[in-house]
Design an enzyme around this catalytic site. Structure first.
Site, mmCIF file in Angstrom:
data_model
loop_
_atom_site.group_PDB
_atom_site.id
_atom_site.type_symbol
_atom_site.label_atom_id
_atom_site.label_comp_id
_atom_site.label_asym_id
_atom_site.label_seq_id
_atom_site.Cartn_x
_atom_site.Cartn_y
_atom_site.Cartn_z
ATOM 1 N N LYS A 179 1.000 -1.308 0.287
ATOM 2 C CA LYS A 179 -0.119 -0.214 -0.280
ATOM 3 C C LYS A 179 0.884 1.424 0.175
ATOM 4 O O LYS A 179 2.002 1.084 0.455
ATOM 5 C CB LYS A 179 -0.982 0.012 1.004
ATOM 6 C CG LYS A 179 -1.676 -1.144 1.408
ATOM 7 C CD LYS A 179 -2.871 -1.169 2.494
ATOM 8 C CE LYS A 179 -3.553 -2.417 2.789
ATOM 9 N NZ LYS A 179 -4.676 -2.111 4.563
ATOM 10 N N GLY A 192 -3.426 14.236 -11.676
ATOM 11 C CA GLY A 192 -1.959 14.207 -12.986
ATOM 12 C C GLY A 192 -1.127 15.788 -11.929
ATOM 13 O O GLY A 192 -1.563 16.251 -11.254
ATOM 14 N N CYS A 222 -0.983 3.322 -17.622
ATOM 15 C CA CYS A 222 -1.063 1.986 -17.006
ATOM 16 C C CYS A 222 -0.077 0.583 -17.853
ATOM 17 O O CYS A 222 -0.074 -0.517 -17.477
ATOM 18 C CB CYS A 222 -2.453 1.741 -17.010
ATOM 19 S SG CYS A 222 -3.165 2.556 -15.668
ATOM 20 N N CYS A 262 -13.074 -2.369 -7.837
ATOM 21 C CA CYS A 262 -11.442 -1.698 -8.607
ATOM 22 C C CYS A 262 -10.052 -1.361 -7.605
ATOM 23 O O CYS A 262 -10.248 -2.687 -6.798
ATOM 24 C CB CYS A 262 -12.161 -0.297 -7.592
ATOM 25 S SG CYS A 262 -13.863 0.653 -8.023
ATOM 26 N N CYS A 263 -9.266 -1.462 -8.620
ATOM 27 C CA CYS A 263 -7.967 -1.771 -7.966
ATOM 28 C C CYS A 263 -7.342 -0.785 -7.379
ATOM 29 O O CYS A 263 -8.178 0.187 -7.603
ATOM 30 C CB CYS A 263 -6.953 -1.903 -9.660
ATOM 31 S SG CYS A 263 -6.710 -0.188 -10.127
#
Length: 393
Positions: A17, A119, A82, A213-214
């Site tokens: 994490k 961003g 990604c 969700c990842c």
């Protein structure tokens, strides 16, 4: 391909994490050293190196690789959102295929912050502005929902409208991902979850809940790519062949289709996979094990169809019949996938490769896919790029 290209070694560190990892340069070094050791090759043999990351300053690749050694090796930094890690592998494979070098290194790493990725610039428009504009024209804009959830959740809504897939079936993918990750010591989330857990987690968009969700993740992975002739000359016995590989970006359908599924990479995936299958001289029916880009459960659904692994509209039956897991027709994301293994953006593609190489070597222990001979890797980045790699033994 004009020259046979093989992967001689892979390395991956345990994903973690945000706030729990080492520095990005330390993670990169560790993954590279693991890959070199796995290959039995000294860093001085590497002729070119490709370092992938999404969030970081210029020449971060040098910062990591200088820790491994100062050999004057050409180092190229790669950022393809990604799809960065597998884009680095694509370039390394091309260097071998072209005969430029006998040994190439691809490494991907990422240090992510908690929460929704943002961003880095406030004085210019984001590269995703066309993507976001097209999505808003199709389904509107929802300022209280993270953009990625709007995009992939919107693709899930479109899929439901076309094929009637139930919310519960999307949720089953997260249950499967955790069940697989339980057997992977390198995964972030290894605790099993139930269907009720997934459905009861906060709703994000359409069928997508938080547990679909990842997570933001930190980590690194690497691969050593060599020519078949080099492998033979050095007596390397544990190589895995890159049988085919395709990289595609968006085509005109990105603007013309008016489709959320197309905006998140359905057509890129189809095109990249067609190129990879043609190069390898095989088809989807030859694949035994898959690591695909399940950043959201909806993307696993549409990607397995775009890859030709499942007929269009056939994902619900495929999932409910258990054909996407052990004992079924294919094992999809035995690592736990992005949903449970984690998604450190620059490292993801090479982490998928690491898992597949280990599977094809028969080295995965409790999560080993029996008889795996052909593996498929799928890595997509919006903006956009998609890489599909076919590995074989």
């Amino acid at each position: 391909m004009s020259a046979k290209t093989v992967i001689a070694g892979v390395g991956m560190i345990p994903f973690s994490k945000p706030g729990k990892s080492k520095s990005y340069d330390e993670m990169a070094e560790e993954a590279v050293r693991l890959a070199l050791a796995d290959a039995g090759i000294d860093y001085s043999e590497v002729g070119q190196a490709y370092a992938g990351y999404v969030f970081g300053d210029s020449c971060s690749g040098q910062a990591g690789l200088y820790r491994v050694g100062l050999t004057s090796v050409p180092i190229i930094n790669v950022n393809n959102n990604c799809a960065t890690g597998s884009s680095a592998l694509f370039l390394a494979r091309q260097a071998i295929e072209a005969g430029a070098v006998d040994v190439a290194l691809a490494v991907g790493f990422e240090m992510m912050l908690p929460g929704v990725p943002a961003g880095g610039w406030t004085d210019r428009k984001a590269p995703s502005f066309v993507l976001e504009r097209e999505a808003e024209a199709i389904q509107g804009r929802f300022d209280n929902v993270p953009m990625a959830a709007q995009l992939f959740g919107g693709a899930g809504v479109e899929y439901q409208r076309k094929y009637g897939m139930k919310n519960e079936t999307f949720a089953q993918i997260s249950v499967k991902a955790r069940r697989h990750a339980k057997l992977n010591p390198l995964a972030v989330f290894r605790e099993p979850i139930t269907l009720d857990d997934v459905l009861a987690s906060p709703s994000f968009f359409g069928p997508i809940t938080r547990l679909q969700c990842c997570p933001p993740t930190c980590g690194a992975a690497a691969a050593i790519v060599v020519s078949a002739d080099y492998a033979k000359s050095k007596g390397l016995k544990r190589t895995v062949t890159i049988a085919g590989q395709g990289l595609a970006t968006d085509g005109q359908s990105f603007l013309d289709a008016k489709s959320m599924m197309t905006l998140v990479g359905y057509d890129m995936t189809r095109k990249a996979s067609e190129r990879a299958y043609k190069m390898a001289g095989i088809g989807p029916g030859d694949v035994n094990v898959v690591e695909l880009h399940d950043c959201f459960t909806a993307n696993e659904v549409i990607s397995q169809e775009a890859l030709g692994l499942v007929p269009e509209g056939g994902s619900e039956k495929f999932i409910l019949d258990g054909d996407n897991t052990y004992g079924g027709r294919l094992v999809v994301n035995p690592s736990g996938g992005l949903l449970s293994k984690g998604h450190p953006l620059g490292a993801t593609g090479l982490a998928q490769i690491s898992e597949l190489v280990s599977q094809l070597r028969g080295e995965c222990g409790e999560r080993q896919v029996t008889g795996a001979k052909v593996g498929l890797q799928h890595n997509v980045g919006l903006g956009g790029a998609c890489v599909v790699t076919l590995l074989s033994v």
